[in-house]
Structures are given as structure tokens and as C-alpha cells.
Design an enzyme around this catalytic site. Sequence first.
Site, PDB file in Angstrom:
ATOM      1  N   TRP A 122       0.844  -1.199   0.000  1.00  0.00           N
ATOM      2  CA  TRP A 122       0.000   0.000   0.000  1.00  0.00           C
ATOM      3  C   TRP A 122       0.879   1.248   0.000  1.00  0.00           C
ATOM      4  CZ3 TRP A 122       0.305  -3.544   3.862  1.00  0.00           C
ATOM      5  CH2 TRP A 122       0.388  -3.161   5.206  1.00  0.00           C
ATOM      6  N   ASP A 123       0.904   2.081   1.033  1.00  0.00           N
ATOM      7  CA  ASP A 123       1.631   3.355   0.961  1.00  0.00           C
ATOM      8  C   ASP A 123       3.019   3.161   0.356  1.00  0.00           C
ATOM      9  OD1 ASP A 123      -0.576   3.976   2.464  1.00  0.00           O
ATOM     10  OD2 ASP A 123       0.524   4.927   4.095  1.00  0.00           O
ATOM     11  N   SER A 160       4.229   4.698   7.429  1.00  0.00           N
ATOM     12  CA  SER A 160       4.804   5.477   6.333  1.00  0.00           C
ATOM     13  C   SER A 160       5.756   6.581   6.766  1.00  0.00           C
ATOM     14  CB  SER A 160       3.684   6.101   5.504  1.00  0.00           C
ATOM     15  OG  SER A 160       2.968   5.126   4.830  1.00  0.00           O
ATOM     16  N   ARG A 189       1.736  10.735  12.243  1.00  0.00           N
ATOM     17  CA  ARG A 189       2.515   9.832  11.388  1.00  0.00           C
ATOM     18  C   ARG A 189       2.942  10.529  10.099  1.00  0.00           C
ATOM     19  NH1 ARG A 189      -2.808   7.425  11.651  1.00  0.00           N
ATOM     20  NH2 ARG A 189      -4.057   7.814   9.782  1.00  0.00           N
ATOM     21  N   ASP A 190       3.640   9.771   9.255  1.00  0.00           N
ATOM     22  CA  ASP A 190       3.932  10.116   7.861  1.00  0.00           C
ATOM     23  C   ASP A 190       4.905  11.284   7.701  1.00  0.00           C
ATOM     24  OD1 ASP A 190       2.003   8.176   7.458  1.00  0.00           O
ATOM     25  OD2 ASP A 190       0.420   9.594   6.954  1.00  0.00           O
ATOM     26  N   GLU A 236      -3.526  12.624   5.710  1.00  0.00           N
ATOM     27  CA  GLU A 236      -2.434  11.655   5.699  1.00  0.00           C
ATOM     28  C   GLU A 236      -1.365  11.989   4.658  1.00  0.00           C
ATOM     29  OE1 GLU A 236      -3.731   7.413   6.739  1.00  0.00           O
ATOM     30  OE2 GLU A 236      -5.345   8.098   5.422  1.00  0.00           O
TER      31      GLU A 236
END
EC number: 2.4.1.10
Length: 584
Positions: A134-135, A225, A308-309, A401
Site C-alpha cells: 500500500w503506501d 509510512s 505519522r507520515d 495523511e
Amino acid sequence: MAHVRRKVATLNMALAGSLLMVLGAQSALAQGNFSRQEAARMAHRPGVMPRGGPLFPGRSLAGVPGFPLPSIHTQQAYDPQSDFTARWTRADALQIKAHSDATVAAGQNSLPAQLTMPNIPADFPVINPDVWVWDTWTLIDKHADQFSYNGWEVIFCLTADPNAGYGFDDRHVHARIGFFYRRAGIPASRRPVNGGWTYGGHLFPDGASAQVYAGQTYTNQAEWSGSSRLMQIHGNTVSVFYTDVAFNRDANANNITPPQAIITQTLGRIHADFNHVWFTGFTAHTPLLQPDGVLYQNGAQNEFFNFRDPFTFEDPKHPGVNYMVFEGNTAGQRGVANCTEADLGFRPNDPNAETLQEVLDSGAYYQKANIGLAIATDSTLSKWKFLSPLISANCVNDQTERPQVYLHNGKYYIFTISHRTTFAAGVDGPDGVYGFVGDGIRSDFQPMNYGSGLTMGNPTDLNTAAGTDFDPSPDQNPRAFQSYSHYVMPGGLVESFIDTVENRRGGTLAPTVRVRIAQNASAVDLRYGNGGLGGYGDIPANRADVNIAGFIQDLFGQPTSGLAAQASTNNAQVLAQVRQFLNQ
């Protein structure tokens, strides 16, 4: 043995001089080919405006009868260390529904055509049947250029094992960062239909990322991520910034204690020979940032918080200064009804404006996303401090996100992704990528396209209930969840992963698409690829990292290279082999 070592050393010196010319030419060729391909894609074609005009109707901020006008945003830049935070307001987000077609048949696409990702076929190929993906992100430098390394393109992905006994929707608590590689400089038309990527395995040694939570109680620990940064051009040091997460849950997946999320850094090295790419290092993992509960909501305030990220970059307007953007939530206890008139953003006396009390009564205050900012306080990027958020979305959305900074024609764009199901009560929008434009890294950011923020969404009927990717509504567009986790790359290319197409789950890379950007508007380029869909997982480098010393060392250090056995043979034969490899 000494004689052989002298032969190898002599060969290394001979190769170094020749490789400098060969690899330098390869770098220029790769970048030149990319520029020519982009120029061809942008060339005028009959019936299509080459720039401006009706191709970008999203420039209009005139509003739609029956809906409020978007908020006024100046795009003015502020000192990055100031406490100014731009707002993605309800007045802005309501423009998405305002420009949705209320007359389409149930299950059709109601979004503006130029903001809709083309349909992904249901018979899509998979990148690798033994891993869910995915990511996904690329190997970038401080300017977010995408680099190949010694002839190979590399991508990093969140991965999970489809054969481990858990379902696709349970993958998040088992996520590991993996990597894939393929030869650089090959057009999508000459690659396998699935993109031609080879899975290299997990990026970090087993157990390495768990050291961040040593001595703590948790039931699952995962890697989420981030971004991977090439620290020096012509070098091979890679700094990975990622989200290290830990869950402490019971048998029913309920939280015993709130989850933890720590933005973390780890250093490693990339290597390549004739046959493959591999990494070393990534053994030490340094915690960088945890939500403070002052600017960014933490687990004590909300067990469903988002943090996150990380995406790092050097701001060209502040040379030598490194910043990080990330997903966060506005600090404060969950469920406190404290959104403000400024969060709503309606213009004075707008007859279609909501009242603050109406919004609070709807429960919209549970959604309080923001895009955070931090600044590095040392040259190794191992120490950071929080700055005020760049953008807040209080009473608008709960998730922003994978934010990224994208520079184009002197403007600063913030792109982020979000779900239809995370919008607050009373506002609506598709799964997709959202964008904001300003004059600096901290600006009064203007949401793109009619002032809405929507940059590109999945085909969606906003007049029909959303459903979910794991339980789609039969009345909804069958591609409303076709792709997610979009990442905008150089040249306006956008990669993502396939989630659900006509009830078929994905876990593989989606076709690359292209968006054209003009000031505060964008449009999907339907001339790109086949009706707007490029190759599956077509994620090309636009720059080449040529590390001559590392190239030679990796060639002779790996038995798979075939060169060690030729140390005593003719240098010209070896050099011809190298030339052939680099110019394929």
C-alpha cells in the site's frame, strides 16, 4: 593473493575513470529522456487547450447558488517559525459538494471530470502475489527529486504477508517497510504489465524497529509510512524517516492502552550490482518526535489520534534549513466542542452559511485534523522541534495523511490524502488527494480547485451513501475506493495503490496518472498513457545518483556480480560488460 589484489586495485582505477564518463553520460541521458517525454506529453493536441482556459475551471472562486462562498485566502507567506496556521474551513470543503452533480444516476460519478481519476480495470495485475503493498514512496533528495541508484529505480512500500492468516483490512498492525527495484530508464511500454518491480524484502533487520519500545508492553508493533532521503548525491547513505507504532490490544482488537506513534530516523546504505539492489545498516533507530498534547493531540487526549507520515525537505527560501511535515490532530481532549467561527470560515452575511451552534450540534468537533511542521536543530537531522501546524481542518476532517511539499512555478503546494469517511458531519468529499497553494512553506494556503481542496478523487457518487472499501454499498460507484495513498511526483505524476475495484481487493500498485497544475487549479491529464492511465506502478526517477566508488566496491564485493572472477582477465572486457549494463 597479493598479486590478485594488485590486479583488482589496478582494474578498479581503470574502471573508475571510464565509469565516470559512462555513468555521467547515463545520468544526463536519463534526465534528458525524462524531459523529452514530459515535453511530448505536454505538446498541444487538437481539441485540448495547451494551458489555461477551460482546462482549469477550478480557478473560479465565484461560488454556486445555494452554497456558501469559499473562505478568502491570500496565499501570503509567513515566517516558518511563526504561530500562523492556515485553515481548511467548512466553507472551503463545502465547495466539493457544491461542484458535485446532483443529477447523476445513482452509482455514477458526480465529481467534476477534470478532478476524477480514470477508472481502473477490475482485471488489474499484481506487483507480487506474496506481498500486499500500500503506501509507497521513492528515494528522494532534499528537493524531493526522485533518484535512481547506479542504474536502478527503487521504491519503498508498506507491506504485509497475505499468507499469514490475517485479512487485508488487518494488515496495518502487521506492516513492515519493504523495498522493490527495477532497471532505470525503461519506458512503461517495454516493461511487464505489473511494472516490472522485483521485491527485495524487508528494509530493516527483523526486530530493529522494535528497539524503540524496549521494556514496554505491546501486542503488535509495526512500521508505518514516511520518506527515504538520499543524504549526499553521488553517495549511498539513506536516511529513512518513518512512523514506529505500537498497539496494546485485547483479543477483540480493542485498545487496552492507547496506541503509541513515534516519528523515528534510521540510517543505512544502498548497494547495487549487475543483478540486484540491497541495503545494509538500519540497525539503530532514533526516536525523533512524539505528539506533545500542546500543538498535536496525543493518546491521552484521544485514543484514535493521528500522528505519522514524516516528509523532510530543505526549503529553498531558507537554504540549509530542514523541515518536516507530518499528519497530526489539533491538541485537546476528544469530544470537546470547541471549534470556532474561524474554523467555519464563512464570509460575513453569507445567506448560505451555517451557524456555529448548528455545526457543534452535528458533532463535527470530533474531526480535527492538521498538517504539522517541525524544524531540524542539527545537521544530521536526528534532532527536531515542533512548530505550529501549517494547516488545520477543525470541524472539517479527521485525517490529512501523508502530507508532502511540492514546489511548482515558484509556488508551494501541500498535498495530502483523505477518506470520504473521515469528513465531519455536514461536509463531504471523495477518497483522494487534496491540495493547497501558497507563497511559502508557511502561508495562508488556498485550497485548490474552486477553493475546495480537492485535487483528484476516485469516481464517486456524493449523492449516495459512502459504504466502505471492505463493505461497499451496492448503490455507490464501484470504483469509489479504487485507489488511495496518492503521492505526487516530479512532473505531476501521481502514484497510488489499488484498494477495491468492483469488490476485488487490491494491495498492489495502481496505474500512474498525471495532474497538470496551474496556480490554484489542477486537471487530470487524459492525454497521458491510455485515457489518462499510465503503467501500473510506473514510478520513474527524474534524477540519477552515480556513485562510482560505491559501484565498483559493490561489483567486486558481491559474488553475483561476476567481476571478481574476472579480476585477472582483460580490463577492456570487464569495461565492455559495465558499459553494456549501464546503457541497456
